[in-house]
Design a protein around this motif. Sequence first.
Motif, PDB file in Angstrom:
ATOM      1  N   TYR A   1      11.252  31.597  -4.093  1.00 14.93           N
ATOM      2  CA  TYR A   1      11.614  30.731  -2.972  1.00 14.93           C
ATOM      3  C   TYR A   1      12.140  31.485  -1.747  1.00 14.93           C
ATOM      4  N   ASN A   2      12.644  32.690  -1.938  1.00 13.75           N
ATOM      5  CA  ASN A   2      13.093  33.483  -0.789  1.00 13.75           C
ATOM      6  C   ASN A   2      12.545  34.907  -0.909  1.00 13.75           C
TER       7      ASN A   2
ATOM      8  N   HIS B   1      14.080  37.630   2.008  1.00 12.21           N
ATOM      9  CA  HIS B   1      15.397  38.283   1.885  1.00 12.21           C
ATOM     10  C   HIS B   1      15.868  38.407   0.435  1.00 12.21           C
TER      11      HIS B   1
ATOM     12  N   VAL C   1      19.537  29.288  -1.377  1.00 11.33           N
ATOM     13  CA  VAL C   1      18.248  28.669  -1.042  1.00 11.33           C
ATOM     14  C   VAL C   1      18.367  27.190  -1.380  1.00 11.33           C
TER      15      VAL C   1
ATOM     16  N   SER D   1      15.892  28.991   3.486  1.00 13.40           N
ATOM     17  CA  SER D   1      16.891  30.039   3.295  1.00 13.40           C
ATOM     18  C   SER D   1      17.724  30.239   4.555  1.00 13.40           C
ATOM     19  N   GLU D   2      18.763  31.062   4.435  1.00 17.91           N
ATOM     20  CA  GLU D   2      19.727  31.377   5.496  1.00 17.91           C
ATOM     21  C   GLU D   2      20.696  30.204   5.644  1.00 17.91           C
TER      22      GLU D   2
END
Lengths: 223, 223
Positions: free
Chosen positions: B50-51, B54, B59, B68-69
């Motif tokens: 899913y990410n 990074h 997530v 994300s983030e």
Amino acid sequence: MAPSQEEVTLLGVVGSPFLHRVQIALKLKGIEYKYLEDDLNNKSDLLLKYNPVHKMIPVLVHNEKPISESLVIVEYIDDTCEQNPILPSDFYQRALAHFWAQFMDDKCVVAAAKFVLKVDEKEKEKATEELYEALKFLENELKDKFFAGEEIIGFVDIAAVFIPLLQEVAQIQLFTSEKFPKLFKWSKDFYNHPVVKEIMPFKDQLFVYFKARAQSLAAKKKN
Amino acid sequence: MAPSQEEVTLLGVVGSPFLHRVQIALKLKGIEYKYLEDDLNNKSDLLLKYNPVHKMIPVLVHNEKPISESLVIVEYIDDTCEQNPILPSDFYQRALAHFWAQFMDDKCVVAAAKFVLKVDEKEKEKATEELYEALKFLENELKDKFFAGEEIIGFVDIAAVFIPLLQEVAQIQLFTSEKFPKLFKWSKDFYNHPVVKEIMPFKDQLFVYFKARAQSLAAKKKN
């Protein structure tokens, strides 16, 4: 922000990709503004007054209210002026645009700066590796023509303006058409878009900016 | 995103301020979700899927679409769920919230991390100076109770969650009430807000997170 009849001032330094991001957004929206060129080595009182936190360009002043940080400014311009949307209206697509724009600043701009500075061979090699790793993600993200899709310049395209700035204007080959065919084509297409081409600096202006930026960074390191 | 009947999954590691930002936003909105604890030293296949960019928590997966983030996620949650607004509706105030949240990540989180790690005396002194310089700006920005105003938890408060996490939970005194009276009061008030207090980790959970984070960073440096 209506396309005219508002008081819009932009503080910048020609050659800065962060300034050119804001200029592309204003041009896309057809917003008229007063441009004030600043000096990285002798910052104006206006810049220090309007951006006391970072003391950095660009700063947009809308009806005497200042806003700093290029992507924050671009989003504000998009929020306040409906025509030619820059961010998608779909919330998930909007989140992805935020994600990739942040990726651009956190990974690509940093890696590209290291690549361009390339102090010694070992550092250059590491910087190239970092840059290619970041660009690989962008290559996969690219739609048909622009990041936002065919013929539409969006938030991520604007965030990525440093690529054609280095690749097309400064003629620093960040990558080749063999290595990143989609990004290579995007860089040419984006650079040749009438809105973007009109704003891009000349090569000598870019070098003046690079020199001033290097001096400003060197002075900071000394302190 | 409706408060229930949607498929919402959150991948995180307890103790991470970035996870707790998202949890506060979900709680404020009353959104139910499935929480999956990840392992910084042995990342799950789900996290890598899913990410992939990074490979970091948090997530959020909403109806199988990953984001994300932490601040991008908080804004997405706010966009998709109208109740208890997190970002101001006024565009200028919204731009300021974006600006200060970014300031939090670029200046305060970085300075606080250096302050906490404080390798040698000279570095500690420099980190303290950097941290105080950043916190001074925040102290001036604080409204009566929270950054968004009296009794309302907003985007900047959520971005600043690392402060009470270190100050109240880990009992690392980032600052005193004499030096930053408004921030000191804010940290206590924010920590004691029922939504926040319920989410905050226990001290031993925080130390487990710090240890795993240090190991993960050390392993990265080796590569």
